[in-house]
Motif scaffolding. Structure first.
Motif, PDB file in Angstrom:
ATOM      1  N   UNK A   1      13.508 -40.672 -50.482  1.00  0.00           N
ATOM      2  CA  UNK A   1      14.412 -41.407 -49.618  1.00  0.00           C
ATOM      3  C   UNK A   1      13.661 -41.770 -48.350  1.00  0.00           C
ATOM      4  N   UNK A   2      13.790 -43.019 -47.929  1.00  0.00           N
ATOM      5  CA  UNK A   2      13.179 -43.454 -46.680  1.00  0.00           C
ATOM      6  C   UNK A   2      14.268 -43.990 -45.767  1.00  0.00           C
ATOM      7  N   UNK A   3      14.039 -43.809 -44.498  1.00  0.00           N
ATOM      8  CA  UNK A   3      14.979 -44.374 -43.525  1.00  0.00           C
ATOM      9  C   UNK A   3      14.185 -45.220 -42.555  1.00  0.00           C
ATOM     10  N   UNK A   4      14.714 -46.363 -42.217  1.00  0.00           N
ATOM     11  CA  UNK A   4      14.063 -47.249 -41.263  1.00  0.00           C
ATOM     12  C   UNK A   4      14.833 -47.204 -39.955  1.00  0.00           C
ATOM     13  N   UNK A   5      14.093 -47.195 -38.880  1.00  0.00           N
ATOM     14  CA  UNK A   5      14.710 -47.218 -37.561  1.00  0.00           C
ATOM     15  C   UNK A   5      14.598 -48.628 -37.022  1.00  0.00           C
ATOM     16  N   UNK A   6      15.725 -49.209 -36.658  1.00  0.00           N
ATOM     17  CA  UNK A   6      15.707 -50.556 -36.100  1.00  0.00           C
ATOM     18  C   UNK A   6      15.015 -50.526 -34.749  1.00  0.00           C
ATOM     19  N   UNK A   7      14.154 -51.504 -34.479  1.00  0.00           N
ATOM     20  CA  UNK A   7      13.488 -51.527 -33.190  1.00  0.00           C
ATOM     21  C   UNK A   7      14.502 -51.745 -32.067  1.00  0.00           C
ATOM     22  N   UNK A   8      14.241 -51.135 -30.932  1.00  0.00           N
ATOM     23  CA  UNK A   8      15.127 -51.294 -29.788  1.00  0.00           C
ATOM     24  C   UNK A   8      14.986 -52.696 -29.227  1.00  0.00           C
ATOM     25  N   UNK A   9      16.106 -53.283 -28.862  1.00  0.00           N
ATOM     26  CA  UNK A   9      16.035 -54.586 -28.214  1.00  0.00           C
ATOM     27  C   UNK A   9      15.564 -54.382 -26.780  1.00  0.00           C
ATOM     28  N   UNK A  10      14.874 -55.365 -26.231  1.00  0.00           N
ATOM     29  CA  UNK A  10      14.391 -55.227 -24.858  1.00  0.00           C
ATOM     30  C   UNK A  10      15.551 -55.039 -23.882  1.00  0.00           C
ATOM     31  N   UNK A  11      15.298 -54.287 -22.837  1.00  0.00           N
ATOM     32  CA  UNK A  11      16.299 -54.113 -21.789  1.00  0.00           C
ATOM     33  C   UNK A  11      16.276 -55.348 -20.892  1.00  0.00           C
ATOM     34  N   UNK A  12      17.423 -55.676 -20.338  1.00  0.00           N
ATOM     35  CA  UNK A  12      17.510 -56.841 -19.452  1.00  0.00           C
ATOM     36  C   UNK A  12      18.200 -56.442 -18.153  1.00  0.00           C
ATOM     37  N   UNK A  13      18.337 -57.387 -17.261  1.00  0.00           N
ATOM     38  CA  UNK A  13      18.947 -57.126 -15.958  1.00  0.00           C
ATOM     39  C   UNK A  13      20.418 -56.708 -16.072  1.00  0.00           C
ATOM     40  N   UNK A  14      21.062 -56.990 -17.178  1.00  0.00           N
ATOM     41  CA  UNK A  14      22.464 -56.581 -17.334  1.00  0.00           C
ATOM     42  C   UNK A  14      22.593 -55.128 -17.785  1.00  0.00           C
ATOM     43  N   UNK A  15      21.486 -54.527 -18.242  1.00  0.00           N
ATOM     44  CA  UNK A  15      21.499 -53.110 -18.628  1.00  0.00           C
ATOM     45  C   UNK A  15      21.361 -52.277 -17.357  1.00  0.00           C
ATOM     46  N   UNK A  16      22.348 -51.404 -17.108  1.00  0.00           N
ATOM     47  CA  UNK A  16      22.403 -50.659 -15.856  1.00  0.00           C
ATOM     48  C   UNK A  16      22.301 -49.162 -16.103  1.00  0.00           C
ATOM     49  N   UNK A  17      21.719 -48.466 -15.134  1.00  0.00           N
ATOM     50  CA  UNK A  17      21.556 -47.019 -15.193  1.00  0.00           C
ATOM     51  C   UNK A  17      22.916 -46.336 -15.243  1.00  0.00           C
ATOM     52  N   UNK A  18      23.057 -45.385 -16.142  1.00  0.00           N
ATOM     53  CA  UNK A  18      24.314 -44.644 -16.269  1.00  0.00           C
ATOM     54  C   UNK A  18      24.549 -43.685 -15.107  1.00  0.00           C
ATOM     55  N   UNK A  19      23.534 -43.395 -14.322  1.00  0.00           N
ATOM     56  CA  UNK A  19      23.681 -42.487 -13.179  1.00  0.00           C
ATOM     57  C   UNK A  19      24.032 -43.226 -11.889  1.00  0.00           C
ATOM     58  N   UNK A  20      23.354 -44.375 -11.627  1.00  0.00           N
ATOM     59  CA  UNK A  20      23.518 -45.003 -10.311  1.00  0.00           C
ATOM     60  C   UNK A  20      23.836 -46.489 -10.350  1.00  0.00           C
ATOM     61  N   UNK A  21      23.727 -47.126 -11.505  1.00  0.00           N
ATOM     62  CA  UNK A  21      24.036 -48.553 -11.605  1.00  0.00           C
ATOM     63  C   UNK A  21      22.869 -49.484 -11.338  1.00  0.00           C
ATOM     64  N   UNK A  22      21.682 -48.952 -11.024  1.00  0.00           N
ATOM     65  CA  UNK A  22      20.501 -49.795 -10.838  1.00  0.00           C
ATOM     66  C   UNK A  22      20.049 -50.340 -12.191  1.00  0.00           C
ATOM     67  N   UNK A  23      19.133 -51.300 -12.173  1.00  0.00           N
ATOM     68  CA  UNK A  23      18.636 -51.854 -13.432  1.00  0.00           C
ATOM     69  C   UNK A  23      17.994 -50.757 -14.273  1.00  0.00           C
TER      70      UNK A  23
END
Length: 76
Positions: A1-23
């Motif tokens: 059995x093999x499992x593939x991991x989907x590549x992460x999409x690039x982060x952008x300016x709309x992605x915000x820190x869960x701690x403080x809200x910065x980029x």
């Protein structure tokens, strides 16, 4: 059995820190499919613990070291 991991999409300016809200520059994938986003400051602060629990880490903090393009001085 093999499992593939989907590549992460690039982060952008709309992605915000869960701690403080910065980029966000770091995406941490957790067991069970959850994700956390962190700015570079909080990524450094919590990095060692995150690496212990993460199933995958997408790190774009290197973007902060990139030198912005400069334009030539205008000719007068």
């Amino acid at each position: 059995m093999t499992t593939a991991v989907a590549p992460s999409s690039p982060l952008s300016a709309v992605d915000r820190c869960d701690r403080c809200g910065a980029q966000a520059y770091l995406r941490v994938m957790l067991p069970g499919g959850g994700e956390l986003l962190f700015c570079a400051h909080h990524a450094r602060e919590h990095g060692p613990k995150l690496r212990e629990i993460a199933t995958d880490i997408h790190d774009e903090t290197g973007k902060l070291a990139d030198t912005p393009a400069t334009t030539p001085d205008s000719e007068d």
